[in-house]
Scaffold this active site. Structure first.
Site, short mmCIF file in Angstrom:
data_model
loop_
_atom_site.label_atom_id
_atom_site.label_comp_id
_atom_site.label_asym_id
_atom_site.label_seq_id
_atom_site.Cartn_x
_atom_site.Cartn_y
_atom_site.Cartn_z
CD GLU A 48 -3.12 0.67 0.23
OE1 GLU A 48 -3.90 1.58 -0.06
OE2 GLU A 48 -3.20 -0.46 -0.29
CG ASP A 59 -2.11 9.89 6.71
OD1 ASP A 59 -2.26 8.69 7.01
OD2 ASP A 59 -2.18 10.31 5.55
#
EC number: 4.2.1.20
Length: 262
Positions: A48, A59
């Protein structure tokens, strides 16, 4: 087919998928390639790979820092060059991209998916695109034979989970918790109810992400009915802590992955 082959092989051996996340170009493109090679050699199930973005809202601080390191020299052209190099290195491993919508739309949706296909990419997950906007990308994804991944979040309604399960291809990214990415000491939420609901709508494998940093988290995820895990922050932290010693960085990545998949 790569995801299908991977999950079939894992099922045969009664194993969970272990998929690492790293940001392309972090800390630079040469070392980024070595990091990916190390991950593949260490036995990860798939990759990924994140495309660096200036405002990675999904994030936490560790992965935000990796975006900033990569952005010092990142470009979409270089990202695609590196992806081609990775696919040339290994023809069989599934490669997924994790991107923010702005990057894809500013590049041009159809052009992005066409280029991703040319580089040997198998799937795309757009971190900040709600399911309601899926029609903006699904046609291009199908046209270029890219699997579009959607996110199943802990607070999603049964109707939303049905949509996610129905439209996700390759796998379903299931959140272990709300909020942003980051390694955790424990998996705070039991995702078994979400996974069970997803599996009533589709046989697409459910992978658990957000907070995976220990071997016991994989055991916990298996107990919840997940088909595998995605691990990002714990790995990216190893990169961050060893920026001045490349050999140590690669050795520690190898050791970490070995411990997680043993």
């Amino acid at each position: 087919m790569r995801y299908q082959n991977m999950f079939e092989t894992l099922k045969k051996h009664k194993k969970m998928a272990f998929i690492p996340f790293v940001t392309l170009g972090d800390p630079n493109y040469e070392l980024s390639f070595e990091i990916v090679k190390t991950l593949i050699i260490s036995g990860v199930s798939a990759l990924e790979l994140g495309l660096a973005f200036s405002d990675p809202v999904a994030d936490g601080t560790t992965i935000q820092a990796s975006h900033l390191r990569a952005l010092k020299h990142a470009s979409m052209a270089k990202n695609f060059q590196l992806l081609k190099k990775i696919r040339g290195y290994n023809h069989d491993i599934p490669i997924g991209l994790l991107a923010y919508a702005n990057l894809i739309f500013s590049y041009g949706v159809d052009g992005f998916y066409a280029q991703a296909k040319e580089c040997g990419v198998d799937s795309v997950l757009i971190a900040d695109m709600p399911l309601i906007e899926k029609e903006l990308v699904i046609k291009s994804a199908q046209k270029h034979q890219i699997k579009q991944i959607f996110i199943a979040s802990p607070n999603a309604s049964s109707k939303d989970l049905e949509q996610v399960a129905t439209h996700s291809q390759g796998y379903i990214y299931t959140l272990a918790r709300s909020g942003v990415t980051g390694a955790s000491h424990t998996l705070e939420n039991d995702a078994s109810a979400i996974i069970k609901t997803l599996k009533t709508f589709s046989s697409t494998p459910a992978l658990l992400g957000f907070g995976i940093s220990k071997k016991e988290h994989i055991t916990n995820a298996k107990g919840m009915g997940a088909d595998g895990v995605i691990c990002g922050s714990a790995l990216v932290k190893i990169i961050e802590e060893n920026l001045n010693n490349e050999d140590a960085m690669l050795e520690k990545i190898k050791g970490f992955v070995g411990g997680m998949i043993s």
